[in-house]
Scaffold this active site. Structure first.
Site, PDB file in Angstrom:
ATOM      1  N   SER A 119      67.030  46.151 -79.179  1.00 22.66           N
ATOM      2  CA  SER A 119      66.793  47.529 -78.743  1.00 22.66           C
ATOM      3  C   SER A 119      66.634  48.464 -79.930  1.00 22.66           C
ATOM      4  O   SER A 119      65.849  49.395 -79.878  1.00 22.66           O
ATOM      5  CB  SER A 119      67.986  48.038 -77.926  1.00 22.66           C
ATOM      6  N   HIS A 140      60.427  44.044 -76.221  1.00 24.52           N
ATOM      7  CA  HIS A 140      61.587  44.814 -75.774  1.00 24.52           C
ATOM      8  C   HIS A 140      61.490  45.090 -74.279  1.00 24.52           C
ATOM      9  O   HIS A 140      60.769  45.987 -73.850  1.00 24.52           O
ATOM     10  CB  HIS A 140      61.688  46.115 -76.581  1.00 24.52           C
ATOM     11  N   GLU A 152      57.948  46.876 -74.396  1.00 19.69           N
ATOM     12  CA  GLU A 152      57.361  47.344 -75.653  1.00 19.69           C
ATOM     13  C   GLU A 152      57.081  46.112 -76.519  1.00 19.69           C
ATOM     14  O   GLU A 152      57.989  45.312 -76.769  1.00 19.69           O
ATOM     15  CB  GLU A 152      58.333  48.289 -76.372  1.00 19.69           C
ATOM     16  N   ASN A 190      63.513  54.397 -76.552  1.00 20.95           N
ATOM     17  CA  ASN A 190      64.857  54.736 -77.042  1.00 20.95           C
ATOM     18  C   ASN A 190      64.824  55.820 -78.113  1.00 20.95           C
ATOM     19  O   ASN A 190      65.770  56.604 -78.237  1.00 20.95           O
ATOM     20  CB  ASN A 190      65.574  53.491 -77.573  1.00 20.95           C
TER      21      ASN A 190
HETATM   22  N1  LIG Z   1      71.626  45.633 -71.949  1.00 18.74           N
HETATM   23  C1  LIG Z   1      70.580  46.417 -72.116  1.00 18.74           C
HETATM   24  O1  LIG Z   1      70.444  47.480 -71.490  1.00 18.74           O
HETATM   25  C2  LIG Z   1      69.479  46.006 -73.051  1.00 18.74           C
HETATM   26  C3  LIG Z   1      68.187  46.483 -72.843  1.00 18.74           C
HETATM   27  C4  LIG Z   1      67.147  46.065 -73.687  1.00 18.74           C
HETATM   28  C5  LIG Z   1      67.437  45.210 -74.755  1.00 18.74           C
HETATM   29  N2  LIG Z   1      68.721  44.790 -74.948  1.00 18.74           N
HETATM   30  C6  LIG Z   1      68.967  43.876 -76.077  1.00 18.74           C
HETATM   31  O2  LIG Z   1      68.999  42.549 -75.567  1.00 18.74           O
HETATM   32  C7  LIG Z   1      69.907  41.765 -76.345  1.00 18.74           C
HETATM   33  C8  LIG Z   1      70.946  41.140 -75.410  1.00 18.74           C
HETATM   34  O3  LIG Z   1      71.632  42.171 -74.737  1.00 18.74           O
HETATM   35  P1  LIG Z   1      72.497  41.873 -73.412  1.00 18.74           P
HETATM   36  O4  LIG Z   1      72.856  43.189 -72.866  1.00 18.74           O
HETATM   37  O5  LIG Z   1      71.785  40.871 -72.574  1.00 18.74           O
HETATM   38  O6  LIG Z   1      73.797  41.183 -74.058  1.00 18.74           O
HETATM   39  P2  LIG Z   1      74.863  40.215 -73.344  1.00 18.74           P
HETATM   40  O7  LIG Z   1      76.108  40.342 -74.139  1.00 18.74           O
HETATM   41  O8  LIG Z   1      74.878  40.446 -71.868  1.00 18.74           O
HETATM   42  O9  LIG Z   1      74.242  38.755 -73.572  1.00 18.74           O
HETATM   43  C9  LIG Z   1      74.162  38.121 -74.814  1.00 18.74           C
HETATM   44  C10 LIG Z   1      74.285  36.613 -74.550  1.00 18.74           C
HETATM   45  O10 LIG Z   1      73.888  35.908 -75.724  1.00 18.74           O
HETATM   46  C11 LIG Z   1      74.728  34.786 -75.852  1.00 18.74           C
HETATM   47  N3  LIG Z   1      74.660  34.359 -77.258  1.00 18.74           N
HETATM   48  C12 LIG Z   1      75.244  34.927 -78.335  1.00 18.74           C
HETATM   49  N4  LIG Z   1      74.873  34.246 -79.456  1.00 18.74           N
HETATM   50  C13 LIG Z   1      74.032  33.254 -79.062  1.00 18.74           C
HETATM   51  C14 LIG Z   1      73.288  32.246 -79.735  1.00 18.74           C
HETATM   52  N5  LIG Z   1      73.341  32.121 -81.067  1.00 18.74           N
HETATM   53  N6  LIG Z   1      72.537  31.403 -78.987  1.00 18.74           N
HETATM   54  C15 LIG Z   1      72.471  31.536 -77.655  1.00 18.74           C
HETATM   55  N7  LIG Z   1      73.138  32.476 -76.964  1.00 18.74           N
HETATM   56  C16 LIG Z   1      73.896  33.333 -77.660  1.00 18.74           C
HETATM   57  C17 LIG Z   1      76.084  35.252 -75.377  1.00 18.74           C
HETATM   58  O11 LIG Z   1      76.879  34.148 -74.975  1.00 18.74           O
HETATM   59  C18 LIG Z   1      75.703  36.178 -74.197  1.00 18.74           C
HETATM   60  O12 LIG Z   1      75.669  35.461 -72.981  1.00 18.74           O
HETATM   61  C19 LIG Z   1      70.461  42.689 -77.411  1.00 18.74           C
HETATM   62  O13 LIG Z   1      69.710  42.586 -78.578  1.00 18.74           O
HETATM   63  C20 LIG Z   1      70.284  44.070 -76.787  1.00 18.74           C
HETATM   64  O14 LIG Z   1      70.178  45.092 -77.741  1.00 18.74           O
HETATM   65  C21 LIG Z   1      69.732  45.141 -74.118  1.00 18.74           C
END
Ligand SMILES: NC(=O)c1ccc[n+]([C@@H]2O[C@H](COP(=O)([O-])OP(=O)(O)OC[C@H]3O[C@@H](n4cnc5c(N)ncnc54)[C@H](O)[C@@H]3O)[C@@H](O)[C@H]2O)c1
Length: 282
Positions: A119, A140, A152, A190
């Site tokens: 993000s 994204h 994006e 964002n």
């Molecule tokens: N939540 C949001 O609103 C949102 C929106 C857009 C983008 N993002 C981005 O998406 C990404 C994930 O966010 P999220 O909210 O899904 O997080 P989350 O914590 O829900 O999920 C992350 C997952 O990744 C797993 N993980 C960690 N290290 C790992 C690895 N090396 N290999 C495989 N799995 C691994 C964890 O076990 C967890 O299940 C981040 O970069 C975040 O910035 C989040």
């Protein structure tokens, strides 16, 4: 490239949503998690969402079963070897992402496009951990990925035209709306939304209004579909504070810095919808 198989690394909130969108669109998906339990839990969550679509008459039962049949999970990065595109959706930490991309480069084919769903981190800095930054792009997605149309598609400093074109083509085949952009802090949405929501929180104290009143003001006066406090609760106060800090670090604009009120809420565990309480109760 004609993408057929997509790898998704990290099947949390975003990764599971991205995997769901991809299997529904007919792609084969290999999802990688850190434990079998997390992989199984993600598969069950996706199955649950697809079942709800069947119950609502928006998906045929056999289409649901076929979609789930296209999803396989693993803990082993080497199983991503056959993927044409890998989308990374692990924790929002630069070092973790850079380490993962080094691993992906080691195990994936040379022509596999590697995408990050970050993000607020720099796609270019993630790509720089690899020896082939030309194949790294940002994809994204927005939360929840199955419902939000925008993706994006972010061009890092060294992304190749082919890698960007592949990502744009996949977004189109997922039935999503792509907005291509360059690798600037916060990209498009964002960059606009984070300082705007921070302003909203500062106005709570300045204008001495309640979260309910601020939400009413912005929905009824500005036509927002959802008030800012309700939106922050949905995003997660911790997620928003983390993204604000990342943008502030890069841009040094005071509006980007998280307001102290939000930091205090994060520290107290008032994270919004997911913790049962934020600005509002759930
Ligand atoms: N939540 C949001 O609103 C949102 C929106 C857009 C983008 N993002 C981005 O998406 C990404 C994930 O966010 P999220 O909210 O899904 O997080 P989350 O914590 O829900 O999920 C992350 C997952 O990744 C797993 N993980 C960690 N290290 C790992 C690895 N090396 N290999 C495989 N799995 C691994 C964890 O076990 C967890 O299940 C981040 O970069 C975040 O910035 C989040």
């Amino acid at each position: 490239m004609d993408v057929r198989r997509i790898g998704v690394v990290g099947l949390g909130a975003m990764g599971a949503g991205i995997a769901q969108v991809a299997i529904e669109a007919g792609f084969d998906v290999v999802g990688r998690e850190v434990s079998d339990e997390l992989g199984t839990a993600a598969t069950e969550r996706i199955g649950h969402f697809l079942t709800r679509k069947v119950e609502k008459g928006r998906l045929a039962q056999d289409a649901r079963d076929a979609a789930l049949g296209r999803l396989r999970t693993t803990t082993d990065v080497s199983e991503l070897v056959d993927c044409d595109l890998v989308v990374e959706a692990i924790v929002e930490e630069l070092q973790a992402k850079r380490a993962l991309f080094v691993e992906l480069e080691r195990f994936c084919r040379r022509d596999t496009v590697l995408a990050t769903n970050t993000s607020a981190l720099s796609v270019t800095e993630i790509a720089a951990a690899t020896a082939s930054p030309e194949r790294v792009v940002g994809m994204h997605f927005f939360n929840p990925a199955p419902l939000m149309p925008l993706v994006e598609v972010v061009r890092g400093e060294l992304s190749s035209d082919d890698a960007v074109a592949t990502a744009l083509d996949v977004v189109d085949r997922l039935g999503k709306v792509a907005v291509p952009c360059h690798d600037t802090p916060g990209f498009v949405v964002n960059r606009v939304l984070i300082p705007l929501l921070n302003d909203c929180v500062r106005v709570l104290d300045e204008a001495r209004v309640s979260p309910e009143a601020l939400d009413a003001a912005m929905t009824n006066g500005a036509g927002w579909p959802m008030g800012p406090c309700t939106l922050l609760d949905l995003v997660g106060i911790d997620v928003h504070v983390h993204a604000s800090e990342a943008l502030y670090e890069k841009l040094r604009e005071t509006r980007m810095a998280p307001p102290p009120r939000l930091v205090a809420m994060r520290n107290a565990g008032l994270l919004g919808r997911k913790s049962g309480r934020g600005f509002h109760g759930y």
